[in-house]
Design an enzyme around this catalytic site. Structure first.
Site, PDB file in Angstrom:
ATOM      1  N   LYS A  48      -4.565  12.733  -4.822  1.00  0.00           N
ATOM      2  CA  LYS A  48      -3.793  11.837  -5.477  1.00  0.00           C
ATOM      3  C   LYS A  48      -3.131  12.495  -6.757  1.00  0.00           C
ATOM      4  CE  LYS A  48      -6.012   7.625  -3.828  1.00  0.00           C
ATOM      5  NZ  LYS A  48      -7.291   6.930  -3.715  1.00  0.00           N
ATOM      6  N   LYS A  73      -1.473  10.585   1.434  1.00  0.00           N
ATOM      7  CA  LYS A  73      -1.595  11.279   0.557  1.00  0.00           C
ATOM      8  C   LYS A  73      -1.053  12.934   0.957  1.00  0.00           C
ATOM      9  CE  LYS A  73      -5.697   9.848  -0.179  1.00  0.00           C
ATOM     10  NZ  LYS A  73      -5.520   8.531   0.435  1.00  0.00           N
ATOM     11  N   GLY A  90     -14.242  -0.278   5.018  1.00  0.00           N
ATOM     12  CA  GLY A  90     -12.915   0.523   5.397  1.00  0.00           C
ATOM     13  C   GLY A  90     -12.058   1.111   4.349  1.00  0.00           C
ATOM     14  N   ASP A 131     -10.117  13.397  -2.164  1.00  0.00           N
ATOM     15  CA  ASP A 131      -9.161  12.355  -2.212  1.00  0.00           C
ATOM     16  C   ASP A 131      -8.479  12.073  -3.768  1.00  0.00           C
ATOM     17  OD1 ASP A 131      -8.022   9.681  -1.324  1.00  0.00           O
ATOM     18  OD2 ASP A 131      -9.007   9.118  -2.868  1.00  0.00           O
ATOM     19  N   GLU A 182     -12.625   7.004   3.096  1.00  0.00           N
ATOM     20  CA  GLU A 182     -12.015   7.806   3.990  1.00  0.00           C
ATOM     21  C   GLU A 182     -12.792   7.767   4.993  1.00  0.00           C
ATOM     22  OE1 GLU A 182      -8.756   9.015   4.218  1.00  0.00           O
ATOM     23  OE2 GLU A 182      -8.353   8.352   2.200  1.00  0.00           O
ATOM     24  N   VAL A 189      -1.312   6.024  -4.150  1.00  0.00           N
ATOM     25  CA  VAL A 189      -2.069   6.018  -5.160  1.00  0.00           C
ATOM     26  C   VAL A 189      -2.023   4.724  -5.687  1.00  0.00           C
ATOM     27  CG1 VAL A 189      -2.206   6.808  -7.470  1.00  0.00           C
ATOM     28  CG2 VAL A 189      -1.391   8.277  -5.677  1.00  0.00           C
TER      29      VAL A 189
HETATM   30  N1  NAP Z   1      -8.132   2.548   3.920  1.00  0.00           N
HETATM   31  C1  NAP Z   1      -7.379   2.601   2.675  1.00  0.00           C
HETATM   32  O1  NAP Z   1      -8.010   1.667   2.149  1.00  0.00           O
HETATM   33  C2  NAP Z   1      -6.506   3.424   2.402  1.00  0.00           C
HETATM   34  C3  NAP Z   1      -5.904   3.265   0.893  1.00  0.00           C
HETATM   35  C4  NAP Z   1      -4.976   4.176   0.640  1.00  0.00           C
HETATM   36  C5  NAP Z   1      -4.461   5.171   1.614  1.00  0.00           C
HETATM   37  N2  NAP Z   1      -4.841   5.244   2.812  1.00  0.00           N
HETATM   38  C6  NAP Z   1      -4.618   6.282   3.563  1.00  0.00           C
HETATM   39  O2  NAP Z   1      -3.957   5.715   4.655  1.00  0.00           O
HETATM   40  C7  NAP Z   1      -3.932   6.395   5.849  1.00  0.00           C
HETATM   41  C8  NAP Z   1      -4.710   5.535   7.089  1.00  0.00           C
HETATM   42  O3  NAP Z   1      -5.949   5.080   6.575  1.00  0.00           O
HETATM   43  P1  NAP Z   1      -6.815   4.187   7.471  1.00  0.00           P
HETATM   44  O4  NAP Z   1      -7.921   3.683   6.741  1.00  0.00           O
HETATM   45  O5  NAP Z   1      -5.737   3.161   8.126  1.00  0.00           O
HETATM   46  O6  NAP Z   1      -7.141   5.337   8.581  1.00  0.00           O
HETATM   47  P2  NAP Z   1      -7.938   4.929  10.077  1.00  0.00           P
HETATM   48  O7  NAP Z   1      -8.363   3.725   9.909  1.00  0.00           O
HETATM   49  O8  NAP Z   1      -8.787   6.062  10.087  1.00  0.00           O
HETATM   50  O9  NAP Z   1      -6.821   5.251  10.844  1.00  0.00           O
HETATM   51  C9  NAP Z   1      -6.162   6.632  11.150  1.00  0.00           C
HETATM   52  C10 NAP Z   1      -4.937   6.174  12.329  1.00  0.00           C
HETATM   53  O10 NAP Z   1      -4.377   7.345  12.592  1.00  0.00           O
HETATM   54  C11 NAP Z   1      -4.422   7.671  13.748  1.00  0.00           C
HETATM   55  N3  NAP Z   1      -4.354   9.088  13.798  1.00  0.00           N
HETATM   56  C12 NAP Z   1      -5.053  10.224  13.287  1.00  0.00           C
HETATM   57  N4  NAP Z   1      -4.470  11.143  13.630  1.00  0.00           N
HETATM   58  C13 NAP Z   1      -3.260  11.175  14.476  1.00  0.00           C
HETATM   59  C14 NAP Z   1      -2.591  11.921  15.078  1.00  0.00           C
HETATM   60  N5  NAP Z   1      -2.502  13.257  14.745  1.00  0.00           N
HETATM   61  N6  NAP Z   1      -1.556  11.241  15.720  1.00  0.00           N
HETATM   62  C15 NAP Z   1      -1.161   9.960  15.786  1.00  0.00           C
HETATM   63  N7  NAP Z   1      -2.322   9.038  15.337  1.00  0.00           N
HETATM   64  C16 NAP Z   1      -3.220   9.792  14.498  1.00  0.00           C
HETATM   65  C17 NAP Z   1      -5.895   7.262  14.402  1.00  0.00           C
HETATM   66  O11 NAP Z   1      -5.861   7.123  15.646  1.00  0.00           O
HETATM   67  P3  NAP Z   1      -7.180   7.030  16.499  1.00  0.00           P
HETATM   68  O12 NAP Z   1      -7.885   5.862  15.974  1.00  0.00           O
HETATM   69  O13 NAP Z   1      -6.837   6.626  17.969  1.00  0.00           O
HETATM   70  O14 NAP Z   1      -7.995   8.316  16.171  1.00  0.00           O
HETATM   71  C18 NAP Z   1      -5.619   5.862  13.686  1.00  0.00           C
HETATM   72  O15 NAP Z   1      -4.947   5.022  14.342  1.00  0.00           O
HETATM   73  C19 NAP Z   1      -4.817   7.519   5.429  1.00  0.00           C
HETATM   74  O16 NAP Z   1      -3.898   8.847   5.245  1.00  0.00           O
HETATM   75  C20 NAP Z   1      -5.608   7.108   4.399  1.00  0.00           C
HETATM   76  O17 NAP Z   1      -5.946   8.158   3.443  1.00  0.00           O
HETATM   77  C21 NAP Z   1      -5.973   4.413   3.098  1.00  0.00           C
END
Ligand code: NAP
Length: 375
Positions: free
Chosen positions: A240, A141, A222, A236, A225, A168
């Site tokens: 959004k 976001k 998961g 969050d 956040e 969103v």
């Molecule tokens: N989870 C959900 O259900 C959901 C729903 C809608 C939107 N989102 C959004 O989608 C995004 C990802 O969510 P997620 O649940 O997959 O998060 P996550 O599991 O915490 O994964 C984040 C990823 O980004 C990497 N990362 C963080 N900072 C970085 C940087 N500076 N350069 C390169 N890689 C970097 C992390 O690497 P490391 O693991 O090596 O630290 C990890 O691979 C977030 O912005 C979240 O707000 C998530």
């Protein structure tokens, strides 16, 4: 038509996305003539991998799930990229993928962690990707909440797409719905429940669970956040709200300019009291345009039982759009999971493939320049 994907961020969402690409490979090929291969993966602490011929992304995902690094020579087929920053890695990969970029077949998928203070480094990643001729898809976001206008302009200038359906309500169409199906309709406001974690906590507390226990459950699956205070403090939802207002209402908000109150154990107790009185307490996000002014707010609100938002249980979300021609209508998400967010990335990829195909077809059907003879 084969698209090369560069994954910046390889956490829960991106790993589910690569699994989904594999699961849906046959239908993507059959119905959309779309093939996709992951050529690079960048993370913060688990290393980077790049292989122009395509990586085995599902195996890389398994390595990360086992707590291992992917930026290692031990990973078959990947070239070591050392301790490059993800931005530098991205620039190099995009520069080395010039042919795919010129053919509009390079897509950067940005799913790094939400940075609520500035939306970085995700916004820099997206600018670099567009500047190098890649399309961009994101579920993060931050960039839409902080820099939507300038990123949309950069994408227009580059002739590339910048799509963000997953930001969103996961894969439930919100931005796509308005963009693709509501020509000439003006959105003048919205209200909704747009954060699954807080709605789950409020509902679970009404049923007798503790605040910490309910939050831990959302972290375990998961959905919360990485930094759960972003959910419970309303950040969050504010991000959004800014994203929705920027895209649908033409606002220039950031999460900090959205008036914001989150939830706590005390809010949970208020939710129990509201329920006993036949009402529901919900964390409501709203924005409205009044003349040239757009105001936006996230706060717990006590709602009458017959309000559509009052009926949302657990992780459910809903958004009610107020428009000039269609008055009010609602989009309801009855379940939320990583698959739905991963699907948003997949559907954005299909949109890009459709665009590229249509552009190719219109080039082919354009009349030849006068004086040129066909051979
Ligand atoms: N989870 C959900 O259900 C959901 C729903 C809608 C939107 N989102 C959004 O989608 C995004 C990802 O969510 P997620 O649940 O997959 O998060 P996550 O599991 O915490 O994964 C984040 C990823 O980004 C990497 N990362 C963080 N900072 C970085 C940087 N500076 N350069 C390169 N890689 C970097 C992390 O690497 P490391 O693991 O090596 O630290 C990890 O691979 C977030 O912005 C979240 O707000 C998530």
């Amino acid at each position: 038509m084969t698209f090369d994907l560069v994954l910046v961020g390889f956490g829960n969402v991106a790993r589910r996305f690569v699994a989904l690409l594999k699961e849906r490979r046959a239908v993507l090929e059959r119905e959309h003539a779309l093939q996709a291969r992951v050529i690079a993966v960048a993370t913060r602490r688990h290393g980077h991998a790049f292989w122009p011929g395509g990586l085995d992304a599902v195996s890389l995902a398994r390595r990360i799930e086992r707590g291992k690094s992917i930026g290692s020579d031990a990973v078959s087929g990947s070239s070591r990229t050392g301790s490059l920053s993800s931005l530098e890695m991205l620039r190099r990969v995009v520069a080395r993928s010039g042919a795919a970029a010129r053919r509009r077949r390079l897509v950067v998928v940005e799913t790094t962690t939400l940075d609520i203070a500035r939306g970085e480094p995700a916004t820099r990643h997206i600018r670099a990707a567009l500047a190098g001729g890649a399309h961009v898809i994101t579920a993060n976001k931050g960039p839409v909440a902080f820099a939507y206008r300038s990123l949309a302009r950069a994408a227009d200038r580059a002739g590339r797409r910048f799509l963000f359906e997953g930001t969103v309500m996961d894969g439930i169409p919100v931005f796509n719905l308005v963009r693709e199906t509501l020509p000439t309709v003006n959105v003048i406001g919205f209200r909704g429940v747009v954060n699954s974690t807080t709605n789950y906590i409020l509902t679970a507390m009404e049923q007798g669970q503790g605040f910490d226990e309910a939050l831990a459950r959302m972290q375990a699956v998961g959905i919360a956040e990485a930094d759960a205070s972003l959910d419970v403090d309303g950040w969050d939802a504010a991000a959004k709200t800014a994203a929705l207002a920027n895209v649908l209402l033409g606002a220039s908000l950031t999460p900090r300019t959205v008036e914001r109150r989150g939830i706590s154990a005390e809010t949970g107790r208020q939710a129990i009291a509201a329920r006993a009185a036949g009402r529901r307490l919900k964390l409501v996000a709203r924005a409205v345009r009044e003349g040239r002014r757009i105001t936006a707010r996230v706060a717990p609100e006590e709602l009458p039982a017959d309000d559509l938002l009052a009926g949302l249980e657990g992780q459910q979300n809903a958004l009610i759009l107020q428009t000039d021609l269609l008055e009010e209508f609602a989009i309801v998400q009855r379940s939320g999971s990583l698959t739905e967010t991963a699907y948003a990335l997949l559907s954005d990829l299909v949109t890009i493939a459709r665009d590229v195909r249509t552009a190719g077809a219109s080039r082919r059907s354009r009349p030849r320049a006068p004086g040129r003879r066909s051979l």
